[in-house]
Motif scaffolding. Structure first.
Motif, PDB file in Angstrom:
ATOM      1  N   ILE A  42       0.866  -1.095  -0.088  1.00 52.99           N
ATOM      2  CA  ILE A  42      -0.124   0.173   0.003  1.00 52.99           C
ATOM      3  C   ILE A  42       0.916   1.209  -0.029  1.00 52.99           C
ATOM      4  O   ILE A  42       2.062   1.277   0.348  1.00 52.99           O
ATOM      5  CB  ILE A  42      -0.857  -0.145   1.194  1.00 52.99           C
ATOM      6  N   ASP A  78      -4.783 -12.528  -2.627  1.00 53.63           N
ATOM      7  CA  ASP A  78      -5.194 -12.925  -3.856  1.00 53.63           C
ATOM      8  C   ASP A  78      -6.527 -12.712  -4.069  1.00 53.63           C
ATOM      9  O   ASP A  78      -7.649 -12.964  -3.531  1.00 53.63           O
ATOM     10  CB  ASP A  78      -4.785 -14.484  -4.113  1.00 53.63           C
ATOM     11  N   GLY A  88      -4.263 -18.403   2.887  1.00 51.23           N
ATOM     12  CA  GLY A  88      -5.343 -18.005   3.672  1.00 51.23           C
ATOM     13  C   GLY A  88      -6.360 -18.777   3.838  1.00 51.23           C
ATOM     14  O   GLY A  88      -7.199 -19.073   4.939  1.00 51.23           O
ATOM     15  N   SER A 110       2.345  -2.428   5.467  1.00 53.50           N
ATOM     16  CA  SER A 110       0.877  -2.325   5.982  1.00 53.50           C
ATOM     17  C   SER A 110       1.044  -2.663   7.439  1.00 53.50           C
ATOM     18  O   SER A 110       0.525  -1.936   8.227  1.00 53.50           O
ATOM     19  CB  SER A 110      -0.325  -2.675   5.341  1.00 53.50           C
ATOM     20  N   ASP A 160      -5.918  -8.119   1.607  1.00 55.49           N
ATOM     21  CA  ASP A 160      -5.011  -7.532   0.669  1.00 55.49           C
ATOM     22  C   ASP A 160      -4.254  -8.805   0.126  1.00 55.49           C
ATOM     23  O   ASP A 160      -3.290  -8.911  -0.268  1.00 55.49           O
ATOM     24  CB  ASP A 160      -4.161  -6.633   1.198  1.00 55.49           C
ATOM     25  N   ARG A 192       8.781 -14.132   1.915  1.00 49.17           N
ATOM     26  CA  ARG A 192       8.084 -12.776   2.269  1.00 49.17           C
ATOM     27  C   ARG A 192       8.081 -12.659   3.775  1.00 49.17           C
ATOM     28  O   ARG A 192       8.091 -11.398   4.364  1.00 49.17           O
ATOM     29  CB  ARG A 192       6.885 -12.501   1.485  1.00 49.17           C
ATOM     30  N   GLY A 199      -2.551 -11.311   3.530  1.00 48.33           N
ATOM     31  CA  GLY A 199      -1.386 -10.650   2.598  1.00 48.33           C
ATOM     32  C   GLY A 199      -0.408  -9.770   3.434  1.00 48.33           C
ATOM     33  O   GLY A 199      -0.487  -8.456   3.430  1.00 48.33           O
ATOM     34  N   TYR A 244     -12.581 -14.630   1.659  1.00 45.97           N
ATOM     35  CA  TYR A 244     -11.758 -13.925   2.774  1.00 45.97           C
ATOM     36  C   TYR A 244     -12.845 -13.068   3.668  1.00 45.97           C
ATOM     37  O   TYR A 244     -12.991 -12.772   4.707  1.00 45.97           O
ATOM     38  CB  TYR A 244     -10.799 -13.313   2.294  1.00 45.97           C
ATOM     39  N   GLU A 290       0.469 -15.072   5.428  1.00 46.29           N
ATOM     40  CA  GLU A 290       1.516 -14.789   4.197  1.00 46.29           C
ATOM     41  C   GLU A 290       1.477 -16.166   3.724  1.00 46.29           C
ATOM     42  O   GLU A 290       2.159 -17.118   4.502  1.00 46.29           O
ATOM     43  CB  GLU A 290       2.428 -14.004   4.575  1.00 46.29           C
ATOM     44  N   ILE A 291       1.289 -16.450   2.488  1.00 46.46           N
ATOM     45  CA  ILE A 291       1.589 -17.800   1.837  1.00 46.46           C
ATOM     46  C   ILE A 291       3.098 -18.184   1.679  1.00 46.46           C
ATOM     47  O   ILE A 291       3.609 -19.235   1.604  1.00 46.46           O
ATOM     48  CB  ILE A 291       0.777 -18.025   0.656  1.00 46.46           C
TER      49      ILE A 291
HETATM   50  C1  LIG Z   1      -0.624  -7.005  -2.208  1.00 43.39           C
HETATM   51  S1  LIG Z   1       0.359  -7.952  -1.256  1.00 43.39           S
HETATM   52  C2  LIG Z   1       0.078  -7.479   0.535  1.00 43.39           C
HETATM   53  C3  LIG Z   1       0.623  -6.019   0.620  1.00 43.39           C
HETATM   54  C4  LIG Z   1       0.679  -5.723   2.150  1.00 43.39           C
HETATM   55  N1  LIG Z   1      -0.773  -5.953   2.849  1.00 43.39           N
HETATM   56  C5  LIG Z   1       1.403  -4.289   2.363  1.00 43.39           C
HETATM   57  O1  LIG Z   1       0.632  -3.559   1.990  1.00 43.39           O
HETATM   58  O2  LIG Z   1       2.553  -4.222   2.841  1.00 43.39           O
HETATM   59  C6  LIG Z   1      -0.388  -9.550  -1.439  1.00 43.39           C
HETATM   60  C7  LIG Z   1       0.442 -10.647  -0.693  1.00 43.39           C
HETATM   61  O3  LIG Z   1      -0.547 -11.652  -0.435  1.00 43.39           O
HETATM   62  C8  LIG Z   1       0.111 -12.908  -0.480  1.00 43.39           C
HETATM   63  N2  LIG Z   1      -0.596 -13.818  -1.014  1.00 43.39           N
HETATM   64  C9  LIG Z   1      -1.138 -14.317  -2.354  1.00 43.39           C
HETATM   65  N3  LIG Z   1      -1.952 -15.233  -2.242  1.00 43.39           N
HETATM   66  C10 LIG Z   1      -2.238 -15.747  -0.997  1.00 43.39           C
HETATM   67  C11 LIG Z   1      -2.865 -16.756  -0.129  1.00 43.39           C
HETATM   68  N4  LIG Z   1      -3.761 -17.508  -0.852  1.00 43.39           N
HETATM   69  N5  LIG Z   1      -2.783 -16.835   1.172  1.00 43.39           N
HETATM   70  C12 LIG Z   1      -2.151 -15.858   1.778  1.00 43.39           C
HETATM   71  N6  LIG Z   1      -1.202 -14.896   1.511  1.00 43.39           N
HETATM   72  C13 LIG Z   1      -1.348 -15.047  -0.084  1.00 43.39           C
HETATM   73  C14 LIG Z   1       1.232 -12.617  -1.627  1.00 43.39           C
HETATM   74  O4  LIG Z   1       2.363 -13.587  -1.428  1.00 43.39           O
HETATM   75  C15 LIG Z   1       1.715 -11.317  -1.081  1.00 43.39           C
HETATM   76  O5  LIG Z   1       2.572 -11.216  -0.477  1.00 43.39           O
END
Ligand SMILES: C[S@@+](CC[C@H](N)C(=O)[O-])C[C@H]1O[C@@H](n2cnc3c(N)ncnc32)[C@H](O)[C@@H]1O
Length: 232
Positions: free
Chosen positions: A44, A151, A124, A74, A149, A98, A68, A158, A93-94
């Motif tokens: 963000i 997928d 998630g 964030s 925030d 990260r 996420g 979610y 976080e998946i």
């Molecule tokens: C847009 S980024 C999050 C940005 C963070 N909230 C920030 O603003 O600093 C999306 C994150 O979701 C994670 N992600 C994607 N699919 C996911 C899932 N099924 N379960 C958990 N996390 C997931 C990605 O690896 C990524 O790190």
């Protein structure tokens, strides 16, 4: 505002951020250290982080759930707000690489991991049922703020989990990137929509558990928008 003025959106973001968001080395570090570790620049914006922090304080939220984590940018904003009330962020976080970078960035920012921010590794939809069990067993508290925030395909799932795991009346569910997802999925705009798939907005509009709205945004992160719902 005429739409031609949208060309000034980035300049407005830079101007307003320079006056309203004090320089914070720990937040700059979270961006730069994430980039140095090959993490995409999809966190963000500073203005959105400040907005989430203000919303957390205005609502008095103590337990925030994030889907996420990415590099924890964030997460640092949430923890700034939650510190005042001794609250906690639980972030899912998946991607384990990260998670590691997020832990570094949070600790650099003086955040206690996992006491103040707990990052749970996993998809998630695998982690949320476990969190539900923990809540039922009295091992975790319900959430009064849910920030979605991750997928985009799972935004509705979610959201549904967020309402179920919430404290109830007055809890906030915030879904980022709602507008980009609406455009990408063809609910609005030129892309072809799958007639068998209802959008998040359609589903939320029929959901008697919440009141919601979508706010469109422009700024350093282009045109997008978020859905904000409050549990009834
Ligand atoms: C847009 S980024 C999050 C940005 C963070 N909230 C920030 O603003 O600093 C999306 C994150 O979701 C994670 N992600 C994607 N699919 C996911 C899932 N099924 N379960 C958990 N996390 C997931 C990605 O690896 C990524 O790190």
């Amino acid at each position: 505002m005429s739409t031609k003025d949208v060309i000034y959106a980035e300049a407005v973001a830079n101007y307003t951020e320079s006056h309203l968001i004090p320089a914070a080395p720990e937040l700059d570090h979270a961006y730069s250290n994430s980039t140095a570790h090959g993490i995409p620049e999809i966190a963000i914006s500073p203005a959105q982080g400040k907005f989430l922090s203000l919303l957390t304080n205005a609502s008095g939220a103590k337990n925030v759930l994030e889907l996420g984590t990415l590099g924890g940018y964030s997460g640092i904003w949430f923890s700034k707000a939650l510190k005042e009330r001794g609250g906690k962020l639980t972030s899912i976080e998946i991607d384990s690489a990260r998670l590691d970078v997020a832990t570094q960035n949070l600790e650099y920012a003086g955040v206690k991991v996992p006491e103040e921010v707990e990052i749970v590794l996993g998809a998630g939809l695998d982690v949320l049922p476990q969190i539900a069990k923990d809540i039922e067993a009295g091992k975790r508290e319900r959430f009064d703020f849910v920030f979605i925030d991750a997928d985009w395909d799972n935004q509705w799932n979610y959201f549904d989990w967020g309402v179920k795991l919430s404290m109830g009346k007055g809890s906030i569910i915030y879904v980022d990137n709602t507008v980009r997802q609406l455009l990408e999925s063809g609910s609005v705009g030129p892309n072809k929509k799958d007639p068998n798939v209802d959008s998040l907005v359609e589903k939320v509009g029929k959901d008697d558990r919440v009141e919601a709205t979508v706010i469109q945004t422009v700024g350093t992160k282009n045109f997008d928008g978020f859905l904000l719902a409050v549990v009834k």
